[in-house]
Design a protein around this motif. Structure first.
Motif, mmCIF file in Angstrom:
data_model
loop_
_atom_site.group_PDB
_atom_site.id
_atom_site.type_symbol
_atom_site.label_atom_id
_atom_site.label_comp_id
_atom_site.label_asym_id
_atom_site.label_seq_id
_atom_site.Cartn_x
_atom_site.Cartn_y
_atom_site.Cartn_z
ATOM 1 N N UNK A 152 0.824 -1.209 0.000
ATOM 2 C CA UNK A 152 0.000 0.000 0.000
ATOM 3 C C UNK A 152 0.860 1.261 0.000
ATOM 4 N N UNK A 153 1.969 1.243 0.735
ATOM 5 C CA UNK A 153 2.848 2.409 0.772
ATOM 6 C C UNK A 153 3.491 2.673 -0.585
ATOM 7 N N UNK A 154 3.830 1.622 -1.306
ATOM 8 C CA UNK A 154 4.390 1.798 -2.649
ATOM 9 C C UNK A 154 3.393 2.529 -3.547
ATOM 10 N N UNK A 155 2.121 2.164 -3.449
ATOM 11 C CA UNK A 155 1.084 2.832 -4.243
ATOM 12 C C UNK A 155 0.999 4.312 -3.874
ATOM 13 N N UNK A 156 1.048 4.628 -2.580
ATOM 14 C CA UNK A 156 0.977 6.015 -2.149
ATOM 15 C C UNK A 156 2.172 6.823 -2.637
ATOM 16 N N UNK A 157 3.355 6.227 -2.579
ATOM 17 C CA UNK A 157 4.566 6.947 -2.977
ATOM 18 C C UNK A 157 4.597 7.195 -4.485
ATOM 19 N N UNK A 158 4.295 6.181 -5.270
ATOM 20 C CA UNK A 158 4.432 6.301 -6.724
ATOM 21 C C UNK A 158 3.397 7.263 -7.299
ATOM 22 N N UNK A 159 2.324 7.542 -6.566
ATOM 23 C CA UNK A 159 1.296 8.470 -7.051
ATOM 24 C C UNK A 159 1.478 9.883 -6.503
ATOM 25 N N UNK A 160 2.520 10.129 -5.687
ATOM 26 C CA UNK A 160 2.764 11.485 -5.173
ATOM 27 C C UNK A 160 3.283 12.375 -6.299
ATOM 28 N N UNK A 161 2.789 13.619 -6.404
ATOM 29 C CA UNK A 161 3.223 14.494 -7.504
ATOM 30 C C UNK A 161 4.730 14.743 -7.491
ATOM 31 N N UNK A 162 5.290 14.876 -8.679
ATOM 32 C CA UNK A 162 6.721 15.152 -8.830
ATOM 33 C C UNK A 162 6.941 16.652 -8.743
ATOM 34 N N UNK A 163 7.914 17.069 -7.941
ATOM 35 C CA UNK A 163 8.243 18.487 -7.824
ATOM 36 C C UNK A 163 8.962 18.934 -9.095
ATOM 37 N N UNK A 164 8.486 19.989 -9.768
ATOM 38 C CA UNK A 164 9.140 20.431 -10.999
ATOM 39 C C UNK A 164 10.544 20.950 -10.728
ATOM 40 N N UNK A 165 11.491 20.571 -11.586
ATOM 41 C CA UNK A 165 12.880 21.019 -11.480
ATOM 42 C C UNK A 165 13.057 22.192 -12.421
ATOM 43 N N UNK A 166 13.387 23.354 -11.852
ATOM 44 C CA UNK A 166 13.537 24.562 -12.656
ATOM 45 C C UNK A 166 14.998 24.782 -12.998
ATOM 46 N N UNK A 167 15.237 25.124 -14.247
ATOM 47 C CA UNK A 167 16.590 25.454 -14.685
ATOM 48 C C UNK A 167 16.868 26.909 -14.337
ATOM 49 N N UNK A 168 17.985 27.173 -13.699
ATOM 50 C CA UNK A 168 18.343 28.518 -13.303
ATOM 51 C C UNK A 168 18.812 29.320 -14.504
ATOM 52 N N UNK A 169 18.316 30.573 -14.608
ATOM 53 C CA UNK A 169 18.749 31.434 -15.710
ATOM 54 C C UNK A 169 20.188 31.875 -15.540
#
Length: 394
Positions: free
Chosen positions: A175-192
């Motif tokens: 059940x924990x694997x299901x919860x983790x894999x469905x957590x939103x991914x934090x967007x990685x921003x490229x620095x200007x």
């Protein structure tokens, strides 16, 4: 960016799932291993090996996550939990001796323990972007889940035996694997302004920040003294006239009293700061060991559990925020893994090794004296770290 409500409640669900899963394998691990014929010393060695595996695995996975920021942490955590799930099922289905048990616990410890700081980092990524995820409350409801699961496990063990805890562990891990894999991914921003600074080595972090390194040493001593009070609580309970079923009640109270900390943690942290709160938690770990040592019967053991609120209950959220404030942004994941290595990793290893042997030699009271000595050393080292930090600030 996903909604704040979804991130917040989903993260709380992950904390609930993880700590319920963790209770299923940890709360009765000493009882399970001794029921399979291992002595207290052998049980302590096996628990220590499980923690040692986490020490080896955590820096490796933490460094991998720092070097590959575009690889979602949820994927790394899910794979780690998957390895722990497979190992747990093998442990349930295949009777084995010392060598086989050690191999299985190495896999379970190495990957399950490692998954927690990376799961924390999944929330910290959003917090650093200004998303008000209530981390301390999430950790608090995780403690409540641990407490409730311990009570349920106590009833389960009484009805069907301690071996059935491995079935519960397998179900909760899935059940924990299901919860983790469905957590939103934090967007990685490229620095200007160009690429982000490269992460440093763990040795560089410790050399450049001696106050942080000294606090890690304090935490190592503190958790060496603190963790045996939960890992071997069954020995204390039975020595005061309780049973394995009563262990569930004691664990419920122990974990349940970590929840109130979540509601006043932010106020305490703003007022005192991470270093002082870590010192306070080490002091209360000492008081809890003293209270258990002086307990003449089971009711007094149960009355000692509220001290968990300002002991280990305060340590857990404080350690995460302390690292966040003490380590450069590019080394956040590595910093969290170093904290976990020093606390539940090395602290778990040394605590289990020494406590298991001391139990065989002198019984629960001798073990609790050992816990008090370790917590005293931890408080002194934490105080020295605070003085070092104040000198460097000036």
């Amino acid at each position: 960016m996903p909604s704040v409500r979804r991130l917040d409640y989903h993260y709380m669900a992950m904390q609930i799932g993880f700590w319920a899963m963790f209770a299923a394998i940890c709360a009765y691990q000493a009882a399970l291993l001794t029921s399979r014929g291992f002595t207290n010393a052998e049980t302590g060695l096996l628990i220590a090996v499980r923690c040692l595996a986490g020490i080896v695995c955590q820096p490796a996975l933490g460094s991998f996550a720092d070097r590959h920021p575009h690889t979602p942490l949820r994927l790394i955590v899910s794979l780690a939990l998957g390895v722990g799930l497979i190992a747990g099922v093998v442990f349930l289905l295949c009777p084995m001796g010392m060598a086989g048990t050690m191999a299985v616990l190495i896999l379970m410890g190495g990957f399950e323990i490692t998954s927690y700081p990376l799961m924390d980092a999944m929330a910290i990524q959003f917090i650093q972007k200004g998303v008000p995820i209530r981390y301390s409350l999430g950790r608090g409801v995780g403690s409540l889940a641990y407490a409730v699961c311990c009570v349920a496990l106590g009833l389960q063990v009484t009805a069907w035996g301690v071996e059935t805890t491995l079935i519960t562990h397998a179900v909760l891990t899935a059940l924990e694997i299901v919860l983790v894999i469905t957590y939103p991914v934090c967007p990685v921003e490229e620095s200007a302004a160009g690429p982000a600074p490269a992460p440093h080595s763990a040795l560089w972090l410790l050399r450049q920040n001696p106050a942080f390194a000294l606090m890690l040493l304090a935490i190592l001593f503190g958790l060496t003294g603190c963790l045996p009070m939960s890992n071997f609580l069954v020995n204390v309970v039975t020595s005061r006239g309780g049973t394995a079923g009563d262990l569930g009640i004691a664990l419920f109270l122990m974990a349940g009293f970590e929840l109130p900390t979540a509601f006043f943690f932010q106020r305490l942290y703003r007022r005192l700061g991470g270093g002082r709160l870590l010192l306070l938690s080490m002091v209360f770990c000492f008081f809890k060991a003293l209270a258990l040592f002086l307990s003449p019967s089971l009711p007094f053991v149960l009355l000692s559990q509220p001290l968990q609120m300002l002991g280990y209950g305060l340590f857990t959220p404080t350690s995460v925020y302390y690292v966040n404030d003490s380590v450069p942004p590019e080394d956040q994941v590595k910093g969290q893994t170093l904290m976990m290595v020093a606390s539940n990793g090395l602290g778990g290893v040394l605590g289990s090794l020494f406590a298991g042997s001391i139990l065989d030699l002198g019984g629960p009271n001798a073990m609790l004296l050992f816990c008090m000595a370790c917590c005293t050393a931890a408080a002194l080292l934490a105080l020295l770290s605070l003085k070092m930090s104040s000198r460097s600030a000036t």
